[in-house]
Design a protein around this motif. Structure first.
Motif, PDB file in Angstrom:
ATOM      1  N   GLU A   1       2.164   1.504  -3.505  1.00  0.00           N
ATOM      2  CA  GLU A   1       1.118   1.901  -4.453  1.00  0.00           C
ATOM      3  C   GLU A   1       0.853   3.397  -4.359  1.00  0.00           C
ATOM      4  O   GLU A   1       0.540   4.051  -5.370  1.00  0.00           O
ATOM      5  CB  GLU A   1      -0.164   1.126  -4.172  1.00  0.00           C
ATOM      6  N   CYS A   2       0.992   3.946  -3.154  1.00  0.00           N
ATOM      7  CA  CYS A   2       0.798   5.384  -2.974  1.00  0.00           C
ATOM      8  C   CYS A   2       2.043   6.175  -3.368  1.00  0.00           C
ATOM      9  O   CYS A   2       2.047   7.403  -3.316  1.00  0.00           O
ATOM     10  CB  CYS A   2       0.421   5.680  -1.515  1.00  0.00           C
TER      11      CYS A   2
ATOM     12  N   THR B   1      -1.682  -4.430 -10.318  1.00  0.00           N
ATOM     13  CA  THR B   1      -0.915  -3.991  -9.146  1.00  0.00           C
ATOM     14  C   THR B   1       0.176  -4.972  -8.713  1.00  0.00           C
ATOM     15  O   THR B   1       1.004  -4.612  -7.876  1.00  0.00           O
ATOM     16  CB  THR B   1      -1.852  -3.754  -7.950  1.00  0.00           C
TER      17      THR B   1
ATOM     18  N   TRP C   1       0.828  -1.201   0.000  1.00  0.00           N
ATOM     19  CA  TRP C   1       0.000   0.000   0.000  1.00  0.00           C
ATOM     20  C   TRP C   1       0.866   1.257   0.000  1.00  0.00           C
ATOM     21  O   TRP C   1       0.588   2.208  -0.746  1.00  0.00           O
ATOM     22  CB  TRP C   1      -0.936   0.005   1.206  1.00  0.00           C
TER      23      TRP C   1
END
Length: 323
Positions: free
Chosen positions: A91-92, A123, A88
């Protein structure tokens, strides 16, 4: 300098996996190297949960049975919480355009099938980056089809380090030594594939000797009756010569000179494969029959990998403002 290598349990391990990668890992790896059964990567396309779980265990057993030290192997999903958190963060850190440029995603979203493609396929290169960065791997041996993913990991490591603070080692993609490139015995224009099921052209590590003999006997050759190593003109024959070369340590052309007919070559290839796989098959079956030992290896590997990456994850979360 640590290397991280991975194998996805999208099917049963076959001789292409073993001769082309796993055997080399066992023979040439360094003490700091890590070997990952990347079962989360197998979820990007439709799959059966029980089969995925069983194949991850089988792949772990094959790695250990092949001679890789048990303290260097782990299963990706055992770190699902750590990897979920780090993925996460990454991904950010990743731009949409970077993810969209990944070749495998682009290829599978062409045409009418686009709507059925899972978001995980889009992803998963970021998850692969998390695999690499969490363990602090400095080198990642990959083929051409995965080099782009390592470049993404490099970009994300640099961007995170530059934005929030130095946490991650910037990995380098390295080209592994040239190894056997085993083709399908029935379709020598295609590589052997784990996902091929019980295809007659794929020899699996756990195939019984008689089945190995039958598959090799039915291997496609040609009608030229020229026992020479000519991959472009005689791909089926070249595939058999390359398998025999990988098993015996000889050059394919040297192998070709030792046989007088396709039949005798096939007999030799079958026996060489059986002998090459015999100890690996026996030890794998032994591990699968003893769940206590395999569970201990898996649990120890999870602890090792978790502890190895803990300080990086904690630092990354803290610097990103959420830890």
């Amino acid at each position: 300098m640590a290397r991280l290598s991975a194998i996805t349990p999208s099917g049963h391990a076959h001789v292409g996996n073993y001769l082309g990668a796993v055997r080399r890992w066992a023979r040439e790896g360094s003490p700091g190297d890590l070997y990952l059964v990347s079962d989360l990567h197998a979820m990007t396309t439709p799959y059966h949960p029980q089969k995925l779980r069983a194949r991850a265990r089988e792949m772990l057993a094959v790695l250990v049975a092949s001679g890789i030290s048990p303290d260097q192997v782990f299963v990706q999903s055992d770190l699902v919480r750590e990897l979920g958190a780090l993925t996460w963060l990454l991904e950010c850190t990743c731009a949409y355009g970077e993810a969209a440029r990944m070749t495998q995603f682009k290829e599978k979203t062409q045409g009418d099938g686009k709507a059925a493609v899972r978001v995980g396929l889009f992803t998963y290169p970021v998850l692969m980056a998390a695999d690499i960065l969490l363990q602090g791997a400095s080198e990642v041996p990959v083929g051409d089809d995965q080099a782009q993913h390592v470049e993404l990991a490099r970009a994300l490591a640099r961007r995170f380090n530059g934005t929030y603070g130095e946490v991650f080692t910037v990995p380098t993609a390295v080209t592994p030594p040239v190894a056997a490139r085993i083709r399908d015995l029935v379709d020598p224009n295609a590589k052997m594939a784990k996902s091929a099921g019980d295809a007659p052209g794929v020899v699996f590590v756990l195939d019984e000797p008689d089945l190995v003999r039958r598959k090799v006997k039915r291997a496609i050759t040609d009608s030229l009756d020229r026992l020479e190593y000519r991959p472009d003109d005689q791909p089926g024959l070249a595939n058999l010569l390359e398998i025999q070369a990988a098993c015996t340590g000889k050059a394919p052309r040297e192998v070709a000179a030792a046989y007088s007919s396709y039949g005798t070559l096939k007999e030799a290839v079958a026996e060489a494969l059986i002998e090459e796989l015999r100890p690996v098959r026996a030890r794998t079956l032994e591990l699968l029959a003893d769940p206590v030992e395999l569970d201990q290896i898996r649990a120890s590997g999870a602890v090792m990998a978790r502890e190895r990456g803990a300080h990086r994850l904690e630092s990354a979360l803290r610097l990103a403002g959420v830890g």
